[in-house]
Design an enzyme around this catalytic site. Structure first.
Site, mmCIF file in Angstrom:
data_model
loop_
_atom_site.group_PDB
_atom_site.id
_atom_site.type_symbol
_atom_site.label_atom_id
_atom_site.label_comp_id
_atom_site.label_asym_id
_atom_site.label_seq_id
_atom_site.Cartn_x
_atom_site.Cartn_y
_atom_site.Cartn_z
ATOM 1 N N ASP A 47 -14.154 -75.498 45.275
ATOM 2 C CA ASP A 47 -13.455 -76.471 45.944
ATOM 3 C C ASP A 47 -13.569 -76.547 47.453
ATOM 4 O O ASP A 47 -13.951 -75.427 48.130
ATOM 5 C CB ASP A 47 -11.982 -76.355 45.613
ATOM 6 C CG ASP A 47 -11.224 -74.945 45.891
ATOM 7 O OD1 ASP A 47 -11.975 -73.885 45.598
ATOM 8 O OD2 ASP A 47 -10.397 -74.925 46.255
ATOM 9 N N GLU A 65 -9.551 -72.655 44.472
ATOM 10 C CA GLU A 65 -9.162 -71.380 44.864
ATOM 11 C C GLU A 65 -8.341 -71.595 46.021
ATOM 12 O O GLU A 65 -7.486 -70.684 46.370
ATOM 13 C CB GLU A 65 -10.476 -70.543 45.554
ATOM 14 C CG GLU A 65 -10.363 -68.881 45.940
ATOM 15 C CD GLU A 65 -9.628 -69.127 47.553
ATOM 16 O OE1 GLU A 65 -8.905 -68.330 47.455
ATOM 17 O OE2 GLU A 65 -10.086 -70.004 48.339
#
Length: 413
Positions: free
Chosen positions: A90, A148
């Site tokens: 991400d 994350e």
């Protein structure tokens, strides 16, 4: 793997990492140019799936809310030997300021924490391991993990969904970019490495009114000023001075206030971080109690919410020692350094809570340059030669662990 065989394997991995670098740069630039926010990484996942298919690696999609991918590479038959490698996929809500050909095309979103590098290196390690699959025993599980950067953390959801099962790895490795460290170098630290991270939300309620008549009001701004100062006692007077901990409030706001208007309430937001799980939750209670008592003592009321975030990241001692030795053998002892503890947080910590784990740092600064581009900034960028190091070393460590002569389920020897 010993002697001549070890040398040959090392040479083959280095050669494959070097020959893959041009493709790795293209992969990293594509990912950097097309970042997606946490748990929204649909196109990123589609791109990863395409690469795994191209490499002939089997995988399953749909993990951790839909965008996670778990792949499996099978070496020579050795069903009791399994190692996991993890990369996060991400990006962050940051507008990129770099003027490069691969600048983000998604407005307000940027790979400012190096997850494009992490994902690329994991794909590179996958490519290398797949090419050499007849030359090492066991299985390597690849975790392409979403989210994350956002609670509850994609790692916790990957674990919840069974990503560490069937087959169950004996250990897991992950890496993170380290801007101050030169490309070609890596850093390790055994034991407690990174902090827990919890989010604090406090609303101080008073009674608003005219700024010229404060005696008719209960001023939540004044109360909040005392509260912000008072809460620092949790660090300065309640925390063991030998224990790293930090309490920071980065947001304060009120609605309806002006130069001559006292508002009804003030909201503050902060983070508490430490390297001790026991003290972590004791501190939560102290923060709640102090906030409630101090605010009520000054005539207001208080709502205090603490969202439990990522735990302490603790690197398995024996596994990390071996990983460092593997890195020294692969890169040279002068390319491996000891990392200090840090109060930044990582959801890789969830893996370290349930199995032997090693999280290490990958140098990305251009050798000879003093320019450092920190993570979580709009100008973050890397020397792309780090991809060769990151992919090659990850593959090498996996092979070295799988070739270990004595295996136990806890990753020890």
């Amino acid at each position: 793997m010993r002697g001549k065989q070890t040398t040959i394997m090392q040479q083959r991995i280095k050669a494959l990492a070097q020959s893959w670098l041009e493709e790795g740069i293209a992969i990293r630039r594509h990912l950097h140019q097309h970042p997606e926010l946490s748990f929204q990484e649909k196109e990123t996942a589609r791109f990863i799936a395409g690469k795994l298919t191209e490499y002939g690696i089997s995988f399953r999609e749909g993990w951790a809310g839909g965008t996670g991918i778990v792949a499996l590479i099978e070496g020579r038959p050795a069903p009791d030997r399994v190692i996991a490698l993890r990369g996060d996929i991400d990006a962050l809500p940051i507008k990129e300021a770099n003027q490069v050909s691969y600048c983000s095309v998604n407005e307000g979103i940027m790979h400012a924490c190096g997850h494009d590098v992490h994902t690329t290196c994991l794909l590179g390690a996958a490519y290398i391991l797949q090419q050499l699959r007849d030359e090492w025993p066991g299985q390597v599980k690849l975790l392409f993990q979403p989210g994350e950067e956002l609670l509850p953390g994609g790692a916790s959801l990957m674990i919840r969904d069974g990503a560490l099962e069937n087959p169950a790895p004996a250990a897991i490795f992950g890496q993170h970019v380290e801007p101050p460290l030169e490309a070609g170098m890596v850093g390790f630290r055994a034991g407690q490495f990174m902090a827990s991270a919890d989010e604090i939300y406090i609303t101080v309620k008073g009674k608003g009114g005219h700024g010229a008549m404060p005696h008719q009001c209960i001023d939540p701004i004044l109360i909040t000023a005392h509260l912000l100062t008072g809460l620092q006692q949790v660090i300065s007077r309640n925390t063991n001075p030998f224990l790293p901990a930090v309490l920071t409030f980065g947001h304060i706001a009120s609605e309806g206030g002006a130069t001559n208007i006292i508002p009804d309430e003030v909201k503050i937001k902060g983070t508490f971080r430490t390297l001790d799980e026991k003290w972590r939750f004791e501190a939560h209670n102290r923060i709640r109690n102090m906030a409630t008592q101090l605010v009520e003592g000054m005539g207001g009321t208080c709502e205090c919410t603490i969202e439990v975030g990522y735990p302490v990241l603790s690197n398995h001692e024996a596994l990390t020692l071996r990983a460092r030795q593997h890195a020294e053998a692969f890169l040279g002892a002068d390319k491996v350094v000891e990392m200090p503890q840090r109060l930044t947080a990582e959801d890789f910590a969830f893996y370290s809570q349930v199995m032997p784990a090693c999280f290490y740092r990958l140098g990305v600064r251009k050798p000879g340059s003093d320019a450092v581009f920190p993570v979580h900034t709009s100008t973050f960028d890397v020397d792309e030669n780090c991809l060769e190091t990151g992919a090659g070393l990850m593959a090498w460590m996996a092979v070295q662990e799988l070739e270990g002569q004595r295996w136990t389920v806890d990753g020890g020897r």
